[in-house]
Enzyme design. Sequence first.
Site, PDB file in Angstrom:
ATOM      1  N   LYS A 175       7.498   9.458  10.012  1.00 16.68           N
ATOM      2  CA  LYS A 175       6.872   8.929  10.887  1.00 16.68           C
ATOM      3  C   LYS A 175       8.032   7.923  11.598  1.00 16.68           C
ATOM      4  O   LYS A 175       7.891   7.035  10.951  1.00 16.68           O
ATOM      5  CB  LYS A 175       5.818   9.078  10.885  1.00 16.68           C
ATOM      6  CG  LYS A 175       4.667   8.633  12.278  1.00 16.68           C
ATOM      7  CD  LYS A 175       3.911   7.804  12.832  1.00 16.68           C
ATOM      8  CE  LYS A 175       3.923   6.785  12.860  1.00 16.68           C
ATOM      9  NZ  LYS A 175       4.661   6.012  14.368  1.00 16.68           N
ATOM     10  N   GLY A 228       7.452  -2.141   7.997  1.00 14.23           N
ATOM     11  CA  GLY A 228       6.915  -2.480   8.907  1.00 14.23           C
ATOM     12  C   GLY A 228       5.832  -3.670   8.402  1.00 14.23           C
ATOM     13  O   GLY A 228       6.277  -4.703   7.899  1.00 14.23           O
ATOM     14  N   THR A 232      -0.161  -3.643   8.814  1.00 19.17           N
ATOM     15  CA  THR A 232      -0.320  -2.580   8.785  1.00 19.17           C
ATOM     16  C   THR A 232       0.364  -2.431   6.811  1.00 19.17           C
ATOM     17  O   THR A 232      -0.516  -1.354   6.613  1.00 19.17           O
ATOM     18  CB  THR A 232       0.742  -1.819   8.924  1.00 19.17           C
ATOM     19  OG1 THR A 232       1.498  -2.457  10.770  1.00 19.17           O
ATOM     20  CG2 THR A 232       0.619  -0.198   9.714  1.00 19.17           C
ATOM     21  N   GLU A 250       7.308  -2.129   2.347  1.00 19.91           N
ATOM     22  CA  GLU A 250       8.810  -3.379   2.509  1.00 19.91           C
ATOM     23  C   GLU A 250       8.093  -3.662   3.935  1.00 19.91           C
ATOM     24  O   GLU A 250       7.842  -2.922   4.863  1.00 19.91           O
ATOM     25  CB  GLU A 250       9.243  -2.343   3.080  1.00 19.91           C
ATOM     26  CG  GLU A 250       9.820  -1.662   1.906  1.00 19.91           C
ATOM     27  CD  GLU A 250      10.680  -2.086   0.320  1.00 19.91           C
ATOM     28  OE1 GLU A 250      10.807  -4.089   0.356  1.00 19.91           O
ATOM     29  OE2 GLU A 250      11.172  -2.007  -0.680  1.00 19.91           O
ATOM     30  N   CYS A 284      14.410  -8.404   8.898  1.00 13.19           N
ATOM     31  CA  CYS A 284      13.563  -8.277   8.133  1.00 13.19           C
ATOM     32  C   CYS A 284      13.704  -9.509   7.212  1.00 13.19           C
ATOM     33  O   CYS A 284      13.446 -10.432   6.661  1.00 13.19           O
ATOM     34  CB  CYS A 284      12.721  -7.036   7.307  1.00 13.19           C
ATOM     35  SG  CYS A 284      14.258  -6.176   6.759  1.00 13.19           S
TER      36      CYS A 284
HETATM   37  P1  NAD Z   1       4.778  -1.929  12.535  1.00 13.50           P
HETATM   38  O1  NAD Z   1       3.934  -2.191  11.099  1.00 13.50           O
HETATM   39  O2  NAD Z   1       3.625  -2.120  13.941  1.00 13.50           O
HETATM   40  O3  NAD Z   1       4.495  -0.577  12.455  1.00 13.50           O
HETATM   41  C1  NAD Z   1       5.570   0.193  11.492  1.00 13.50           C
HETATM   42  C2  NAD Z   1       5.260   1.706  11.668  1.00 13.50           C
HETATM   43  O4  NAD Z   1       4.263   1.723  11.139  1.00 13.50           O
HETATM   44  C3  NAD Z   1       5.763   2.238  12.238  1.00 13.50           C
HETATM   45  O5  NAD Z   1       5.786   3.995  12.270  1.00 13.50           O
HETATM   46  C4  NAD Z   1       3.867   3.092  13.198  1.00 13.50           C
HETATM   47  O6  NAD Z   1       3.804   3.720  14.490  1.00 13.50           O
HETATM   48  C5  NAD Z   1       3.047   2.416  12.162  1.00 13.50           C
HETATM   49  N1  NAD Z   1       2.075   2.896  11.829  1.00 13.50           N
HETATM   50  C6  NAD Z   1       1.209   1.375  12.949  1.00 13.50           C
HETATM   51  N2  NAD Z   1       0.245   1.869  12.436  1.00 13.50           N
HETATM   52  C7  NAD Z   1      -0.324   2.438  11.002  1.00 13.50           C
HETATM   53  C8  NAD Z   1      -1.184   3.351  10.067  1.00 13.50           C
HETATM   54  N3  NAD Z   1      -2.733   2.575  11.130  1.00 13.50           N
HETATM   55  N4  NAD Z   1      -1.346   4.304   9.789  1.00 13.50           N
HETATM   56  C9  NAD Z   1      -0.027   5.071   9.348  1.00 13.50           C
HETATM   57  N5  NAD Z   1       1.276   4.297  10.112  1.00 13.50           N
HETATM   58  C10 NAD Z   1       1.423   3.633  10.258  1.00 13.50           C
HETATM   59  O7  NAD Z   1       5.199  -2.687  12.443  1.00 13.50           O
HETATM   60  P2  NAD Z   1       6.706  -2.647  13.102  1.00 13.50           P
HETATM   61  O8  NAD Z   1       6.217  -3.660  14.669  1.00 13.50           O
HETATM   62  O9  NAD Z   1       7.376  -1.415  13.963  1.00 13.50           O
HETATM   63  O10 NAD Z   1       8.470  -3.647  12.914  1.00 13.50           O
HETATM   64  C11 NAD Z   1       8.467  -4.829  12.859  1.00 13.50           C
HETATM   65  C12 NAD Z   1       7.540  -5.103  10.819  1.00 13.50           C
HETATM   66  O11 NAD Z   1       8.987  -4.500   9.671  1.00 13.50           O
HETATM   67  C13 NAD Z   1       8.198  -7.008  11.126  1.00 13.50           C
HETATM   68  O12 NAD Z   1       7.204  -7.939  10.192  1.00 13.50           O
HETATM   69  C14 NAD Z   1       9.378  -6.541   9.799  1.00 13.50           C
HETATM   70  O13 NAD Z   1       9.632  -7.945   9.221  1.00 13.50           O
HETATM   71  C15 NAD Z   1       8.827  -5.638   9.157  1.00 13.50           C
HETATM   72  N6  NAD Z   1      10.368  -5.196   8.382  1.00 13.50           N
HETATM   73  C16 NAD Z   1      10.179  -4.645   7.473  1.00 13.50           C
HETATM   74  C17 NAD Z   1      11.143  -4.506   6.425  1.00 13.50           C
HETATM   75  C18 NAD Z   1      11.648  -5.161   5.033  1.00 13.50           C
HETATM   76  O14 NAD Z   1      12.458  -4.321   3.894  1.00 13.50           O
HETATM   77  N7  NAD Z   1      10.548  -5.269   4.199  1.00 13.50           N
HETATM   78  C19 NAD Z   1      12.820  -3.790   7.315  1.00 13.50           C
HETATM   79  C20 NAD Z   1      12.397  -3.759   8.582  1.00 13.50           C
HETATM   80  C21 NAD Z   1      11.082  -4.505   8.747  1.00 13.50           C
END
Ligand code: NAD
Length: 482
Positions: A175, A228, A232, A250, A284
């Site tokens: 997804k 993400g 979450t 991550e 990130c």
């Molecule tokens: P998010 O957590 O809102 O969403 C990430 C993904 O999870 C999306 O596909 C979303 O639809 C899905 N999601 C949301 N709620 C869910 C649920 N209840 N069940 C299953 N899936 C669900 O994050 P975002 O706003 O898309 O991304 C930004 C975040 O990602 C920032 O905090 C950033 O630091 C982090 N990030 C971390 C890394 C890493 O490698 N550590 C890399 C890139 C981004």
Amino acid sequence: MSLKSIANYINGERLPPIANDYLDTINPATNEKITTLPNSNKYDLDLAINAAKKAIPIWQAMPMSERASYLLAIAKLIKKHKDTLAELECIDTGKPLQTTQSVDIPRAAENFEFFAKCANSDFSKVYDMQDKGINFTQQKSLGIVACISPWNLPLYLFTWKIAPALLMGNCVIAKPSEVTPLTADYLAKLCIEADLPAGVLNILHGKGNKIGQAIIEHKDIKAISFTGGTETGKHIAQSAAKDLKKVSLELGGKNASIIFADCDFEKMLATTIKSSFSNQGQICLCTSRLYIENSIYEQFKNSFVAAAADLIVGDPYNQETTQGAVVSELHYNKILSHIEQAKAEGAVVLLGGEVKKVPGRCKHGFFVKPTILENLKTDSKTNQTEIFGPVVSLIPFNSENEAIVEANNSTYGLCSVVWTQDINRAHRVSRKLDTGIVWVNQWMLRDLRTPFGGQKHSGVGREGGKYALEFFSETTNICIGF
Ligand code: NAD
């Protein structure tokens, strides 16, 4: 670019959502609708799970080298279609076209190539008990796994999970973020062109709290690889615990860079501009807390502000643009509210701190000027909260120990950067930093074999090389007695 609606990819076909329910995807540089995407539900997931179940015996029985050849075929097609993919990623994210051309899309192809080469890895380990017997280990696929990715590096992070999962013989329910679905949809077209067996990879689009939630709760999914936000991630960990699913999380970061007076100043300055503002600060790994040794604080401040003022915020299509739009109106408002909070906390705004109006076709877009703050303590809300935008905070320090304590004063622990020419100090400091990754005199230098991941609230588990292959498989120890 006018585009047809995005489709789910299930059982080797691009399908509309069963409920005929769609969401809009917006170009954040223009605030115009690009197209619609499925707002999938649990019935779409059932179709995908059934397809994956049918595909498992075929995919698992296939020699790993043959699975790797599919990864190579997909990599080749990504390279062939790189211009289209780069443009799709640009309009979906608002980042500069030159970034998607030089970073996002090449890395997506490299992910498939890298993991295809891992098919030659030495997976089995032997523990010889001499005259009593011999043990050897075997890595088996898990079955059906989920790969869930965010919007900041859409195809780059999506493929970083899918490639190792497929190589290890799993069938995947993937997804992408609902904010940036375009390149995942195009990947589905490339998988069809590569003749990837039906059901091996299934891509479902839609909201996190609907189809995402259905995926993480599904009993047939054995492991969840998630990138993400931290909140979450915590929610996914709780849900997965009910069925003891494997999780790799991550998550967010609030990364520190420690700049000692003895650093190579020019290299440090140029790299710190990149580590702070690349991808509009939406990586990130971006550094948002800069700790600077007091003796060079004024010199650093003046040079850093001057260099950041030279960044060009503008239309992502212009080749000279270094800073595009931030990803969405929602995120733009969030960044601006963090800047207001920083001001309320007593921050001095050295640069930016406001929106950037870009004339012409981008006049309704979501652009934020590179923003540099000072006068905030480490434990201020601004320095403790992940903003995930082009906002950095400068903080002076007097001693090595103080810098380490301040850098570690965070609930996050993804990465840190140390700038010094003193080799002993580089070793001393980097060993004391509570982050999954420490770069010394560099930033974002990546070897895909190395463990990638965070400590504390930045995540659980590691991706990359053998770490990803181990996550996407189960180990059996076979002991043969003599
Ligand atoms: P998010 O957590 O809102 O969403 C990430 C993904 O999870 C999306 O596909 C979303 O639809 C899905 N999601 C949301 N709620 C869910 C649920 N209840 N069940 C299953 N899936 C669900 O994050 P975002 O706003 O898309 O991304 C930004 C975040 O990602 C920032 O905090 C950033 O630091 C982090 N990030 C971390 C890394 C890493 O490698 N550590 C890399 C890139 C981004």
